[in-house]
Design a protein around this motif. Structure first.
Motif, PDB file in Angstrom:
ATOM      1  N   ARG A 249      17.831   7.361  19.265  1.00  0.00           N
ATOM      2  CA  ARG A 249      18.451   8.439  19.364  1.00  0.00           C
ATOM      3  C   ARG A 249      17.599   9.153  20.666  1.00  0.00           C
ATOM      4  N   LEU A 250      18.435  10.376  21.448  1.00  0.00           N
ATOM      5  CA  LEU A 250      17.530  10.768  22.504  1.00  0.00           C
ATOM      6  C   LEU A 250      17.395  12.423  22.120  1.00  0.00           C
ATOM      7  N   ASP A 251      16.352  12.786  22.202  1.00  0.00           N
ATOM      8  CA  ASP A 251      15.890  14.230  21.965  1.00  0.00           C
ATOM      9  C   ASP A 251      15.274  14.862  23.145  1.00  0.00           C
ATOM     10  N   GLY A 252      15.983  15.729  24.033  1.00  0.00           N
ATOM     11  CA  GLY A 252      15.395  15.729  25.199  1.00  0.00           C
ATOM     12  C   GLY A 252      15.234  14.698  26.094  1.00  0.00           C
ATOM     13  N   GLY A 253      14.164  14.847  26.645  1.00  0.00           N
ATOM     14  CA  GLY A 253      13.740  13.348  27.427  1.00  0.00           C
ATOM     15  C   GLY A 253      13.186  12.300  26.681  1.00  0.00           C
ATOM     16  N   ARG A 254      12.894  12.476  25.476  1.00  0.00           N
ATOM     17  CA  ARG A 254      12.345  11.379  24.442  1.00  0.00           C
ATOM     18  C   ARG A 254      13.298  10.554  23.667  1.00  0.00           C
ATOM     19  N   LEU A 255      12.930   9.074  23.763  1.00  0.00           N
ATOM     20  CA  LEU A 255      13.655   8.175  22.928  1.00  0.00           C
ATOM     21  C   LEU A 255      12.936   7.877  21.565  1.00  0.00           C
ATOM     22  N   HIS A 256      13.902   8.166  20.512  1.00  0.00           N
ATOM     23  CA  HIS A 256      13.217   7.586  19.278  1.00  0.00           C
ATOM     24  C   HIS A 256      13.979   6.276  18.768  1.00  0.00           C
ATOM     25  N   LEU A 257      13.225   5.413  18.528  1.00  0.00           N
ATOM     26  CA  LEU A 257      13.986   4.136  17.962  1.00  0.00           C
ATOM     27  C   LEU A 257      13.404   3.594  16.750  1.00  0.00           C
ATOM     28  N   GLN A 258      14.166   3.356  15.873  1.00  0.00           N
ATOM     29  CA  GLN A 258      13.791   2.987  14.447  1.00  0.00           C
ATOM     30  C   GLN A 258      14.526   1.359  14.610  1.00  0.00           C
ATOM     31  N   GLY A 259      13.577   0.579  13.717  1.00  0.00           N
ATOM     32  CA  GLY A 259      14.090  -0.751  13.709  1.00  0.00           C
ATOM     33  C   GLY A 259      13.591  -1.384  12.425  1.00  0.00           C
ATOM     34  N   LEU A 260      14.831  -2.407  11.867  1.00  0.00           N
ATOM     35  CA  LEU A 260      14.471  -3.089  10.646  1.00  0.00           C
ATOM     36  C   LEU A 260      14.612  -4.427  10.628  1.00  0.00           C
ATOM     37  N   VAL A 261      13.946  -5.183   9.883  1.00  0.00           N
ATOM     38  CA  VAL A 261      14.331  -6.645   9.849  1.00  0.00           C
ATOM     39  C   VAL A 261      14.326  -6.921   8.390  1.00  0.00           C
ATOM     40  N   GLY A 262      15.046  -7.613   7.849  1.00  0.00           N
ATOM     41  CA  GLY A 262      15.076  -7.778   6.189  1.00  0.00           C
ATOM     42  C   GLY A 262      15.566  -9.215   5.746  1.00  0.00           C
ATOM     43  N   SER A 263      15.797  -9.430   4.558  1.00  0.00           N
ATOM     44  CA  SER A 263      16.001 -10.576   3.976  1.00  0.00           C
ATOM     45  C   SER A 263      17.396 -10.425   3.173  1.00  0.00           C
ATOM     46  N   ALA A 264      18.380 -11.039   3.404  1.00  0.00           N
ATOM     47  CA  ALA A 264      19.555 -10.955   2.701  1.00  0.00           C
ATOM     48  C   ALA A 264      19.409 -11.704   1.308  1.00  0.00           C
ATOM     49  N   SER A 265      18.626 -12.411   1.089  1.00  0.00           N
ATOM     50  CA  SER A 265      18.374 -13.261  -0.010  1.00  0.00           C
ATOM     51  C   SER A 265      17.319 -12.497  -1.167  1.00  0.00           C
ATOM     52  N   ASP A 266      16.400 -11.969  -0.621  1.00  0.00           N
ATOM     53  CA  ASP A 266      15.479 -11.303  -1.541  1.00  0.00           C
ATOM     54  C   ASP A 266      15.384  -9.726  -1.600  1.00  0.00           C
ATOM     55  N   GLY A 267      15.927  -9.290  -0.348  1.00  0.00           N
ATOM     56  CA  GLY A 267      15.964  -8.043  -0.363  1.00  0.00           C
ATOM     57  C   GLY A 267      14.723  -7.196   0.504  1.00  0.00           C
ATOM     58  N   ARG A 268      13.804  -8.188   0.894  1.00  0.00           N
ATOM     59  CA  ARG A 268      12.643  -7.497   1.525  1.00  0.00           C
ATOM     60  C   ARG A 268      12.923  -6.606   2.684  1.00  0.00           C
ATOM     61  N   LEU A 269      12.446  -5.518   3.211  1.00  0.00           N
ATOM     62  CA  LEU A 269      12.888  -4.991   4.417  1.00  0.00           C
ATOM     63  C   LEU A 269      11.243  -4.564   5.076  1.00  0.00           C
ATOM     64  N   VAL A 270      11.411  -4.580   6.334  1.00  0.00           N
ATOM     65  CA  VAL A 270      10.207  -4.422   6.939  1.00  0.00           C
ATOM     66  C   VAL A 270      10.808  -3.404   8.337  1.00  0.00           C
ATOM     67  N   ARG A 271       9.993  -2.237   8.246  1.00  0.00           N
ATOM     68  CA  ARG A 271      10.617  -0.919   9.097  1.00  0.00           C
ATOM     69  C   ARG A 271       9.486  -0.598  10.077  1.00  0.00           C
ATOM     70  N   ALA A 272      10.038  -0.115  11.407  1.00  0.00           N
ATOM     71  CA  ALA A 272       9.112   0.487  12.406  1.00  0.00           C
ATOM     72  C   ALA A 272       9.709   1.416  13.130  1.00  0.00           C
ATOM     73  N   GLU A 273       8.974   2.513  13.595  1.00  0.00           N
ATOM     74  CA  GLU A 273       9.619   3.510  14.420  1.00  0.00           C
ATOM     75  C   GLU A 273       8.555   4.121  15.206  1.00  0.00           C
ATOM     76  N   ALA A 274       8.951   4.708  16.506  1.00  0.00           N
ATOM     77  CA  ALA A 274       8.067   4.996  17.619  1.00  0.00           C
ATOM     78  C   ALA A 274       9.046   5.825  18.478  1.00  0.00           C
ATOM     79  N   GLN A 275       8.353   6.374  19.421  1.00  0.00           N
ATOM     80  CA  GLN A 275       8.992   7.204  20.484  1.00  0.00           C
ATOM     81  C   GLN A 275       8.390   6.914  21.738  1.00  0.00           C
ATOM     82  N   ALA A 276       9.029   7.339  22.923  1.00  0.00           N
ATOM     83  CA  ALA A 276       8.471   7.042  24.322  1.00  0.00           C
ATOM     84  C   ALA A 276       9.589   7.960  25.254  1.00  0.00           C
ATOM     85  N   PRO A 277       8.987   8.032  26.392  1.00  0.00           N
ATOM     86  CA  PRO A 277      10.091   8.855  27.383  1.00  0.00           C
ATOM     87  C   PRO A 277      11.184   7.802  27.618  1.00  0.00           C
ATOM     88  N   ALA A 278      12.395   8.764  27.811  1.00  0.00           N
ATOM     89  CA  ALA A 278      13.720   7.975  27.832  1.00  0.00           C
ATOM     90  C   ALA A 278      13.597   6.715  28.946  1.00  0.00           C
TER      91      ALA A 278
END
Ligand code: PBG
Length: 314
Positions: A249-278
């Motif tokens: 999402r964009l907030d003013g000139g900043r871009l916030h990004l969230q991501g995740l990778v998971g496993s459909a078989s056992d439900g493990r998820l890893v997540r990360a998020e950060a922001q940077a200039p657009a």
């Protein structure tokens, strides 16, 4: 007076999206004639085998690209989330339209939300990304495959094959099924497919005339957000065979990004998020991918990337 021919798949959602683009092009260029060239693709025809087995997500694009190469159409309209991270050589995306609702929808005739489902309830989705997030939240659910276009999927829910299904809000809204959305599954807890809710126009990269006409529909903030989400997916080696989700999402000139990778078989998820200039969306995508890999996303990707693991669409 010139004419622009749009190659499109024939599903109700694809036709809606192509009509939407045609109307926007006519409004942007008075006097321009815009027609649809509806086509069947292998991805639509082969419903009894997983998409991975018949050649993957790009199948939905290939036939439309061939029509452009044969000179039967000038451009093609796609859901951007179905467009491979690396476009085929010779093609470009001159327009990404303003994003509609990016979220997923929980749809059920009996229950209001994931949390309201009884133990062992049957939930339908063909997407590993949706399965992984469901599994992480409710390990007791029984997850079943669900393919076909949006109308077909709703029909299978109504026939009693599932207690609930998960679909994209955008597709439901475009087809007039808003009322079926019981809960929006949204960030920060639940993440969509990279570029979900955005429509893209593809044309040959040497067709400057078509590109210029289409570029009038480009929505810069949507492009910035979707390119960051797609850059993350690409850096995770670009595969659609793994449960990868991203939301920017964009907030003013900043871009916030969230991501995740998971496993459909056992439900493990890893997540990360950060922001940077657009302007640094590509680098931000790569940074999030790196943070996910550091938390073990590589092993999850390998786990899900067995040959022909079944359906993977999101
Ligand atoms: N996977 C098929 C697909 N491709 C795009 C959409 C929805 C529209 C969009 O994301 O723009 C859908 C249906 C769904 O996932 O429920």
């Amino acid at each position: 007076m010139s004419t622009l021919r749009i190659a499109t798949r024939k599903s109700p959602l694809a036709l809606w999206q192509s009509e939407h683009v045609a109307a926007a092009l006519r409004a942007a260029h008075p006097g321009l004639e815009v027609t649809l060239v509806p086509m069947s693709t292998r991805g639509d025809e082969v419903l009894d085998r997983s998409l991975a087995a018949i050649g993957g997500k790009g199948l939905f694009l290939k036939e439309l690209e061939l029509a452009m190469q044969r000179g039967e159409a000038d451009c093609a309209v796609h859901s951007l989330k179905d467009v491979p991270m690396e476009l085929d050589p010779g093609f470009a995306l001159p327009a990404i339209l303003e994003r509609a609702d990016h979220a997923d929808a929980f749809v059920s005739n009996r229950f209001d939300s994931i949390d309201a489902l009884p133990q062992g309830a049957v939930v339908g989705t063909a997407s590993l990304r949706r399965q992984a997030q469901l599994r992480a939240r409710r390990p007791d659910l029984v997850l079943r495959d669900l393919r076909g276009n949006v109308n077909t999927r709703l029909g299978k829910l109504d026939a009693g094959e599932y207690d609930a299904i998960v679909l994209a809000c955008a597709g439901l809204q475009r087809l007039g099924f808003d009322a079926r959305i019981r809960t929006r599954l949204d960030a920060p807890d639940w993440l969509p497919a990279p570029a979900q809710g955005a429509i893209a126009i593809e044309c040959k990269d040497d067709d400057a005339h078509t590109a210029a006409l289409c570029a009038a529909l480009d929505h810069a903030p949507t492009r910035t957000r979707c390119e960051a989400e797609r850059a993350m997916n690409r850096a995770l080696h670009g595969s659609c065979h793994v449960p990868v989700a991203a939301y920017a999402r964009l907030d003013g000139g900043r871009l916030h990004l969230q991501g995740l990778v998971g496993s459909a078989s056992d439900g493990r998820l890893v997540r990360a998020e950060a922001q940077a200039p657009a302007a640094d969306g590509e680098a931000l995508g790569a940074e999030i991918a790196h943070a996910l890999l550091e938390q073990g996303a590589g092993a999850l990707i390998a786990l899900e990337a067995e040959p022909d693991t079944g359906p993977f669409r999101s």
